[in-house]
Design a protein around this motif. Structure first.
Motif, PDB file in Angstrom:
ATOM      1  N   ILE A   1       0.830  -1.213   0.000  1.00  0.00           N
ATOM      2  CA  ILE A   1       0.000   0.000   0.000  1.00  0.00           C
ATOM      3  C   ILE A   1       0.859   1.257   0.000  1.00  0.00           C
ATOM      4  CG2 ILE A   1      -1.640   1.341   1.384  1.00  0.00           C
ATOM      5  CD1 ILE A   1      -2.898  -1.399   2.161  1.00  0.00           C
ATOM      6  N   ASN A  38       1.054   4.152  -2.916  1.00  0.00           N
ATOM      7  CA  ASN A  38       0.505   5.419  -2.417  1.00  0.00           C
ATOM      8  C   ASN A  38       1.603   6.134  -1.618  1.00  0.00           C
ATOM      9  OD1 ASN A  38      -2.610   5.072  -2.904  1.00  0.00           O
ATOM     10  ND2 ASN A  38      -1.923   3.172  -1.979  1.00  0.00           N
ATOM     11  N   GLU A  46       2.394   9.014  -0.742  1.00  0.00           N
ATOM     12  CA  GLU A  46       2.057  10.080   0.202  1.00  0.00           C
ATOM     13  C   GLU A  46       1.924   9.535   1.623  1.00  0.00           C
ATOM     14  OE1 GLU A  46      -0.705  12.885  -2.601  1.00  0.00           O
ATOM     15  OE2 GLU A  46      -1.352  10.843  -2.161  1.00  0.00           O
ATOM     16  N   LEU A  47       1.552   8.276   1.738  1.00  0.00           N
ATOM     17  CA  LEU A  47       1.421   7.666   3.056  1.00  0.00           C
ATOM     18  C   LEU A  47       2.773   7.540   3.757  1.00  0.00           C
ATOM     19  CD1 LEU A  47      -1.253   4.922   2.292  1.00  0.00           C
ATOM     20  CD2 LEU A  47      -1.586   7.084   3.519  1.00  0.00           C
ATOM     21  N   VAL A  89      -5.438  10.940  -0.435  1.00  0.00           N
ATOM     22  CA  VAL A  89      -4.295  10.136  -0.871  1.00  0.00           C
ATOM     23  C   VAL A  89      -4.562   9.608  -2.279  1.00  0.00           C
ATOM     24  CG1 VAL A  89      -2.976   8.033  -0.444  1.00  0.00           C
ATOM     25  CG2 VAL A  89      -3.667   9.494   1.461  1.00  0.00           C
ATOM     26  N   GLU A  90      -3.547   9.724  -3.121  1.00  0.00           N
ATOM     27  CA  GLU A  90      -3.683   9.280  -4.510  1.00  0.00           C
ATOM     28  C   GLU A  90      -2.769   8.100  -4.787  1.00  0.00           C
ATOM     29  OE1 GLU A  90      -3.442  11.104  -9.054  1.00  0.00           O
ATOM     30  OE2 GLU A  90      -3.083  12.395  -7.331  1.00  0.00           O
ATOM     31  N   ARG A  91      -3.299   7.123  -5.488  1.00  0.00           N
ATOM     32  CA  ARG A  91      -2.498   5.985  -5.917  1.00  0.00           C
ATOM     33  C   ARG A  91      -1.784   6.366  -7.208  1.00  0.00           C
ATOM     34  NH1 ARG A  91      -4.563  -0.145  -7.234  1.00  0.00           N
ATOM     35  NH2 ARG A  91      -2.625  -0.799  -8.225  1.00  0.00           N
ATOM     36  N   ASP A 103      -5.852   7.087 -11.083  1.00  0.00           N
ATOM     37  CA  ASP A 103      -6.763   6.931  -9.948  1.00  0.00           C
ATOM     38  C   ASP A 103      -8.162   7.410 -10.325  1.00  0.00           C
ATOM     39  OD1 ASP A 103      -8.025   6.858  -7.432  1.00  0.00           O
ATOM     40  OD2 ASP A 103      -6.114   7.220  -6.426  1.00  0.00           O
ATOM     41  N   THR A 147     -10.725   7.756  -8.428  1.00  0.00           N
ATOM     42  CA  THR A 147     -11.444   8.338  -7.298  1.00  0.00           C
ATOM     43  C   THR A 147     -11.960   9.729  -7.660  1.00  0.00           C
ATOM     44  OG1 THR A 147      -9.952   7.138  -5.825  1.00  0.00           O
ATOM     45  CG2 THR A 147     -11.249   8.917  -4.844  1.00  0.00           C
ATOM     46  N   SER A 190     -10.925  10.882  -1.038  1.00  0.00           N
ATOM     47  CA  SER A 190     -10.594   9.612  -0.404  1.00  0.00           C
ATOM     48  C   SER A 190     -10.179   9.873   1.031  1.00  0.00           C
ATOM     49  CB  SER A 190      -9.452   8.914  -1.150  1.00  0.00           C
ATOM     50  OG  SER A 190      -8.269   9.686  -1.065  1.00  0.00           O
ATOM     51  N   TRP A 232      -8.167   7.704   4.114  1.00  0.00           N
ATOM     52  CA  TRP A 232      -7.470   6.515   4.572  1.00  0.00           C
ATOM     53  C   TRP A 232      -7.419   6.546   6.085  1.00  0.00           C
ATOM     54  CZ3 TRP A 232      -4.748   2.522   2.050  1.00  0.00           C
ATOM     55  CH2 TRP A 232      -4.848   2.539   0.656  1.00  0.00           C
TER      56      TRP A 232
END
Length: 168
Positions: free
Chosen positions: A12, A16, A18-19, A40-42, A64, A66, A76, A78
């Motif tokens: 993940i 992603n 940014e996480l 958050v963008e994949r 993405d 979303t 989104s 998370w």
């Protein structure tokens, strides 16, 4: 020998990125805390399972799907919620003690209840949370706890078990 299988956090966080920044800023999460990250963008597609399975391999860019708000931010949310890490000898009874269940219910409910109400996140989607090689949770116990917390927060629950998930 440790069970083999998806090490979901590595996968993940790889797709992603940014996480990763969030974890650098936040640090250790305490028993009574939940991390909530919005927008958050994949960025990438991959195959494999990461460190505990087959090699994680980049397969291309990810667009993405979303929805975005008026400012262009992804709609989104998370929730980064850490389960209890049980030792290898933990029994079902150990995982179902009042203290353990209460801790998990409180964390999950807190996260599920504070979801952005303006965006109307009705469904919480998760994997087999708390059942990986590190947490060693019993699937039936964790599903019951997830279901109770989602119900109490007024959310539908979708659980993507590891048999139905892949990087894409």
């Amino acid at each position: 020998e440790e069970p083999r299988g998806r090490n979901e956090e590595e996968v993940i966080f790889s797709i992603n990125p940014e996480l990763c920044v969030v974890m650098l800023v936040v640090g250790k999460v305490h028993a009574e805390e939940v991390i909530i990250v919005r927008g958050v963008e994949r960025f990438s597609s991959c195959t494999g399972e990461g460190p505990t399975g087959t090699a994680l391999e980049f397969t291309g860019d990810w667009q993405d799907p979303t929805p975005r708000d008026k400012q262009g931010n992804l709609q989104s949310v998370w929730l980064l919620i850490d389960p209890i890490e049980f030792d290898k000898k933990a029994t079902v009874e150990t995982q179902m003690t009042g203290e353990a269940v209460r801790r998990e219910l409180n964390k999950l409910y807190t996260g599920f209840d504070v979801l952005d109400e303006t965006a109307q996140f009705e469904t919480v989607t998760t994997n087999d949370w708390g059942c990986d090689a590190l947490s060693r949770g019993v699937v039936e116990v964790k599903v019951m706890i997830l279901w109770m917390a989602a119900s109490a927060a007024g959310r539908r629950l979708h659980i993507a078990l590891s048999t139905e998930t892949n990087c894409d």
